[in-house]
Design an enzyme around this catalytic site. Structure first.
Site, PDB file in Angstrom:
ATOM      1  N   ARG A 298       5.045  -5.311   6.169  1.00  0.00           N
ATOM      2  CA  ARG A 298       5.047  -4.365   5.042  1.00  0.00           C
ATOM      3  C   ARG A 298       6.416  -4.305   4.336  1.00  0.00           C
ATOM      4  O   ARG A 298       7.032  -3.254   4.225  1.00  0.00           O
ATOM      5  CB  ARG A 298       4.607  -2.976   5.489  1.00  0.00           C
ATOM      6  CG  ARG A 298       3.257  -2.993   6.206  1.00  0.00           C
ATOM      7  CD  ARG A 298       2.787  -1.629   6.570  1.00  0.00           C
ATOM      8  NE  ARG A 298       2.176  -0.962   5.420  1.00  0.00           N
ATOM      9  CZ  ARG A 298       1.675   0.282   5.468  1.00  0.00           C
ATOM     10  NH1 ARG A 298       1.780   0.997   6.569  1.00  0.00           N
ATOM     11  NH2 ARG A 298       1.104   0.837   4.400  1.00  0.00           N
TER      12      ARG A 298
ATOM     13  N   ARG B  55      -3.233  12.386  10.121  1.00  0.00           N
ATOM     14  CA  ARG B  55      -2.430  12.104   8.931  1.00  0.00           C
ATOM     15  C   ARG B  55      -3.312  11.837   7.709  1.00  0.00           C
ATOM     16  O   ARG B  55      -2.897  12.038   6.578  1.00  0.00           O
ATOM     17  CB  ARG B  55      -1.586  10.835   9.146  1.00  0.00           C
ATOM     18  CG  ARG B  55      -0.390  11.030  10.006  1.00  0.00           C
ATOM     19  CD  ARG B  55       0.428   9.755  10.062  1.00  0.00           C
ATOM     20  NE  ARG B  55       0.697   9.237   8.721  1.00  0.00           N
ATOM     21  CZ  ARG B  55       1.213   8.027   8.511  1.00  0.00           C
ATOM     22  NH1 ARG B  55       1.466   7.235   9.513  1.00  0.00           N
ATOM     23  NH2 ARG B  55       1.459   7.621   7.285  1.00  0.00           N
TER      24      ARG B  55
ATOM     25  N   LYS C  20      -5.634  11.016   0.137  1.00  0.00           N
ATOM     26  CA  LYS C  20      -4.295  10.944   0.749  1.00  0.00           C
ATOM     27  C   LYS C  20      -3.425   9.990  -0.061  1.00  0.00           C
ATOM     28  O   LYS C  20      -2.316  10.340  -0.454  1.00  0.00           O
ATOM     29  CB  LYS C  20      -4.378  10.452   2.184  1.00  0.00           C
ATOM     30  CG  LYS C  20      -3.035   9.980   2.752  1.00  0.00           C
ATOM     31  CD  LYS C  20      -3.104   9.417   4.151  1.00  0.00           C
ATOM     32  CE  LYS C  20      -3.303   7.954   4.240  1.00  0.00           C
ATOM     33  NZ  LYS C  20      -2.151   7.088   4.053  1.00  0.00           N
ATOM     34  N   ASN C  21      -3.925   8.787  -0.340  1.00  0.00           N
ATOM     35  CA  ASN C  21      -3.071   7.766  -0.948  1.00  0.00           C
ATOM     36  C   ASN C  21      -2.760   8.033  -2.412  1.00  0.00           C
ATOM     37  O   ASN C  21      -1.857   7.424  -2.971  1.00  0.00           O
ATOM     38  CB  ASN C  21      -3.671   6.378  -0.747  1.00  0.00           C
ATOM     39  CG  ASN C  21      -3.568   5.967   0.722  1.00  0.00           C
ATOM     40  OD1 ASN C  21      -2.816   6.582   1.475  1.00  0.00           O
ATOM     41  ND2 ASN C  21      -4.330   4.983   1.115  1.00  0.00           N
TER      42      ASN C  21
ATOM     43  N   ASP D  39      -8.514  -0.648   4.293  1.00  0.00           N
ATOM     44  CA  ASP D  39      -8.463   0.612   5.055  1.00  0.00           C
ATOM     45  C   ASP D  39      -9.808   0.958   5.684  1.00  0.00           C
ATOM     46  O   ASP D  39      -9.884   1.864   6.515  1.00  0.00           O
ATOM     47  CB  ASP D  39      -8.021   1.768   4.158  1.00  0.00           C
ATOM     48  CG  ASP D  39      -6.578   1.598   3.702  1.00  0.00           C
ATOM     49  OD1 ASP D  39      -6.160   2.343   2.796  1.00  0.00           O
ATOM     50  OD2 ASP D  39      -5.895   0.708   4.234  1.00  0.00           O
TER      51      ASP D  39
ATOM     52  N   CYS E  82       2.139   2.952   9.045  1.00  0.00           N
ATOM     53  CA  CYS E  82       1.384   2.377  10.169  1.00  0.00           C
ATOM     54  C   CYS E  82       1.865   0.956  10.475  1.00  0.00           C
ATOM     55  O   CYS E  82       2.173   0.187   9.578  1.00  0.00           O
ATOM     56  CB  CYS E  82      -0.102   2.338   9.826  1.00  0.00           C
ATOM     57  SG  CYS E  82      -0.851   3.975   9.784  1.00  0.00           S
TER      58      CYS E  82
HETATM   59  C1  EPZ Z   1      -1.109   1.324   0.320  1.00  0.00           C
HETATM   60  O1  EPZ Z   1      -0.084   0.739   1.112  1.00  0.00           O
HETATM   61  C2  EPZ Z   1      -1.791   2.319   1.242  1.00  0.00           C
HETATM   62  N1  EPZ Z   1      -0.833   3.319   1.672  1.00  0.00           N
HETATM   63  C3  EPZ Z   1      -2.378   1.602   2.453  1.00  0.00           C
HETATM   64  O2  EPZ Z   1      -3.133   2.562   3.184  1.00  0.00           O
HETATM   65  C4  EPZ Z   1      -3.337   0.522   1.985  1.00  0.00           C
HETATM   66  O3  EPZ Z   1      -3.761  -0.221   3.104  1.00  0.00           O
HETATM   67  C5  EPZ Z   1      -2.650  -0.400   0.981  1.00  0.00           C
HETATM   68  O4  EPZ Z   1      -2.087   0.372  -0.098  1.00  0.00           O
HETATM   69  C6  EPZ Z   1      -3.618  -1.412   0.391  1.00  0.00           C
HETATM   70  O5  EPZ Z   1      -4.667  -0.750  -0.237  1.00  0.00           O
HETATM   71  C7  EPZ Z   1      -0.471   4.275   0.788  1.00  0.00           C
HETATM   72  O6  EPZ Z   1      -0.940   4.303  -0.332  1.00  0.00           O
HETATM   73  C8  EPZ Z   1       0.518   5.295   1.289  1.00  0.00           C
HETATM   74  P1  EPZ Z   1       0.460  -2.755  -0.710  1.00  0.00           P
HETATM   75  P2  EPZ Z   1       1.026  -0.201   0.403  1.00  0.00           P
HETATM   76  O7  EPZ Z   1       1.793  -2.635  -1.315  1.00  0.00           O
HETATM   77  O8  EPZ Z   1       1.396   0.366  -0.904  1.00  0.00           O
HETATM   78  C9  EPZ Z   1       2.413  -6.695   1.121  1.00  0.00           C
HETATM   79  C10 EPZ Z   1      -3.842   3.829   4.975  1.00  0.00           C
HETATM   80  O9  EPZ Z   1      -4.465   3.510   6.000  1.00  0.00           O
HETATM   81  N2  EPZ Z   1       3.581  -6.304   0.300  1.00  0.00           N
HETATM   82  O10 EPZ Z   1      -0.738  -2.991  -1.564  1.00  0.00           O
HETATM   83  O11 EPZ Z   1       2.067  -0.483   1.397  1.00  0.00           O
HETATM   84  C11 EPZ Z   1       2.268  -5.775   2.321  1.00  0.00           C
HETATM   85  O12 EPZ Z   1       3.056  -6.242   3.392  1.00  0.00           O
HETATM   86  C12 EPZ Z   1      -2.716   2.955   4.492  1.00  0.00           C
HETATM   87  O13 EPZ Z   1      -4.093   4.828   4.247  1.00  0.00           O
HETATM   88  C13 EPZ Z   1       4.648  -7.186   0.207  1.00  0.00           C
HETATM   89  O14 EPZ Z   1       4.630  -8.263   0.784  1.00  0.00           O
HETATM   90  O15 EPZ Z   1       0.129  -1.505   0.183  1.00  0.00           O
HETATM   91  C14 EPZ Z   1       0.808  -5.854   2.651  1.00  0.00           C
HETATM   92  O16 EPZ Z   1       0.571  -7.000   3.442  1.00  0.00           O
HETATM   93  C15 EPZ Z   1      -2.431   1.779   5.411  1.00  0.00           C
HETATM   94  N3  EPZ Z   1       5.733  -6.812  -0.513  1.00  0.00           N
HETATM   95  C16 EPZ Z   1       0.172  -6.032   1.277  1.00  0.00           C
HETATM   96  O17 EPZ Z   1       1.211  -6.490   0.394  1.00  0.00           O
HETATM   97  C17 EPZ Z   1       5.793  -5.601  -1.180  1.00  0.00           C
HETATM   98  O18 EPZ Z   1       6.808  -5.326  -1.849  1.00  0.00           O
HETATM   99  C18 EPZ Z   1      -0.447  -4.745   0.738  1.00  0.00           C
HETATM  100  O19 EPZ Z   1       0.580  -3.875   0.450  1.00  0.00           O
HETATM  101  C19 EPZ Z   1       4.693  -4.728  -1.065  1.00  0.00           C
HETATM  102  C20 EPZ Z   1       3.592  -5.096  -0.327  1.00  0.00           C
END
Ligand code: EPZ
Length: 419
Positions: free
Chosen positions: A121, A397, A22-23, A304, A116
């Protein structure tokens, strides 16, 4: 909305085939926009997030053909339009259209993405990276307007190894003038899958999968064929399920390296596994041992998988501690597990204790997010009696063919429309 109904406490055996990630797929589809010719992506999971991205592509005027798990996307005639918030809010990954449309049109207007409710985020790292490439970012009531005369390659250091920011900045840099270096880049398997897709189109990206990615800007991208990598989170979810209930379960079409951190945790817990080249055989042990889990960026234990893993830990003897370092609100499933008889307690919003083993009883529970829902499916399959999981759309999803795959290994599970 749908609900999932499970008659629990059945031993499961047989084969579960893993679908495309998915991701990864939710990044590959927006990335296709960068190409001015038709691209073909295979092994695309049929899940509602892909439907939402398909809707966005068609709204922009792309030609999309979908047959089984193959998606053909021709973006040669797309227009740069404001994507309606009701569509972009459906998922977090809509934000990949920011990097793709900024690269293609040097201008993009988009609302803050959905996703989610597991934390704030923010997307500050994405926006900071776009500015580093020479773009101007304005924001008014959650509507972002990002413009650039031109995008110029530069060095970008990510404060946090953000998956989304790494991918979005790769998309924005692919056609920038000059070379971009993204340091402290995320290393998840889907980063490599997206970089490979872009390189198949003629991009010049090296270092994906390491913490330093180099992108040499190119002017043109050509059509290509690409395959979505198997979903390592789906893999891990079924490995955890098999560790609780599997009589003899084979999880196939996987890349074992991608779930190395989970394999080592399942060994700690006492689960015997036979690991093949592209499959894993698991038989649930009589007794599971408690353990501690700390979620980290890849290749650490994936955030995840901590919610599905929590369901398993309710059956482990002793006290387990989960330390969720990535999100600030990713334990909502524990309240629901406690309704079923689990003994869990939140020490802080990022630390929880689970004491087991506890007998789980089927109840009516609610999925608050995708992986929380997965955790409740596992708990429902373990529990005695009937479990009804409300808001099950969350689960659909991220898990293609969930009900079919589980029915095929002997689970008594069905999907019904909520009344
Ligand atoms: C991706 O989310 C995945 N979603 C998430 O999976 C997954 O948990 C996450 O990566 C970590 O592996 C998709 O790929 C669609 P991040 P993403 O940017 O890109 C903070 C699932 O269950 N952050 O690595 O949003 C953020 O708040 C979903 O499949 C900032 O602060 O993850 C979080 O605490 C849930 N500023 C952390 O970093 C930013 O600009 C991780 O975010 C970006 C992120």
């Amino acid at each position: 909305m749908y609900k999932i109904i499970i008659e629990g406490n059945n031993k499961l055996s047989g084969k579960i085939r893993i679908s495309g990630s998915k991701n990864s797929a939710v990044a590959l589809v927006p990335a296709a926009v960068l190409c001015d010719e038709e691209v073909t992506i295979a092994n695309v999971p049929s899940i509602s997030d892909i439907d939402a991205l398909d809707e966005i592509l068609r709204f922009l005027g792309a030609k999309v053909k979908r047959k089984d798990d193959v998606m053909k996307i021709d973006s040669s005639k797309i227009k740069n339009k404001l994507i309606p918030e009701k569509i972009s809010k459906k998922l977090r990954a809509s934000y990949y259209f920011m990097g793709a449309l900024l690269s293609k049109f040097k201008k993009v207007e988009m609302h803050f993405p959905g996703g989610c409710s597991i934390g704030a985020r923010p997307i500050n790292l994405h926006l900071k990276g776009f500015e580093a490439l020479g773009a101007k970012v304005e924001e008014k009531d959650n509507l972002f307007i990002i413009t650039a005369d031109k995008l110029i390659g530069t060095k970008i250091n990510l404060d946090f190894a953000s998956v989304g920011a790494t991918i979005n900045l790769m998309l924005a840099a692919v056609k920038a003038e000059g070379t971009t270096i993204i340091s402290n880049a995320a290393k998840e398997p889907h980063i490599v899958n997206v970089a490979t897709f872009l390189n198949n189109m003629g991009a010049k990206i090296s270092g994906a999968g390491t913490s330093e990615i180099k992108i040499v800007g190119v002017s043109k991208l050509h059509s290509c064929f690409h395959e979505v990598v198997p979903d390592y989170i789906e893999t891990g979810t079924y490995m955890i399920l098999a560790s609780a209930l599997g009589d003899a379960i084979t999880i196939e079409n996987i890349i074992p390296d991608h779930v190395e951190s989970l394999i080592s945790k399942l060994e700690d817990v006492g689960v015997p596994m036979e690991i093949g080249v592209d499959y894993i055989n698991i038989k649930a042990p009589e007794k599971l041992k408690a353990t501690n889990v700390k979620t980290q960026v890849y290749p650490g234990f994936p955030t995840d998988l901590q919610q599905p893993f929590a369901a398993l830990l309710t059956q482990a003897t002793g006290k387990s501690v989960i330390n969720e370092t990535i999100y600030e609100n990713r334990f909502q499933n524990l309240y629901e597990l406690n309704k079923m008889g689990a003994t869990t307690e939140l020490l802080t919003n990022q630390k929880a204790v689970i004491v087991g083993p506890t007998k789980l009883t089927g109840k009516t529970v609610r999925a608050t997010d995708l992986r929380a829902g997965a955790s409740l499916v596992i708990a429902g399959l373990i529990a005695n009696g009937t479990t009804t999981i409300l808001d099950a759309d969350y689960v659909l999803r991220g898990y293609e063919g969930l009900v079919e795959k589980l029915t095929n290994v002997g689970a008594k599970i069905k999907l019904e429309k909520e009344d």
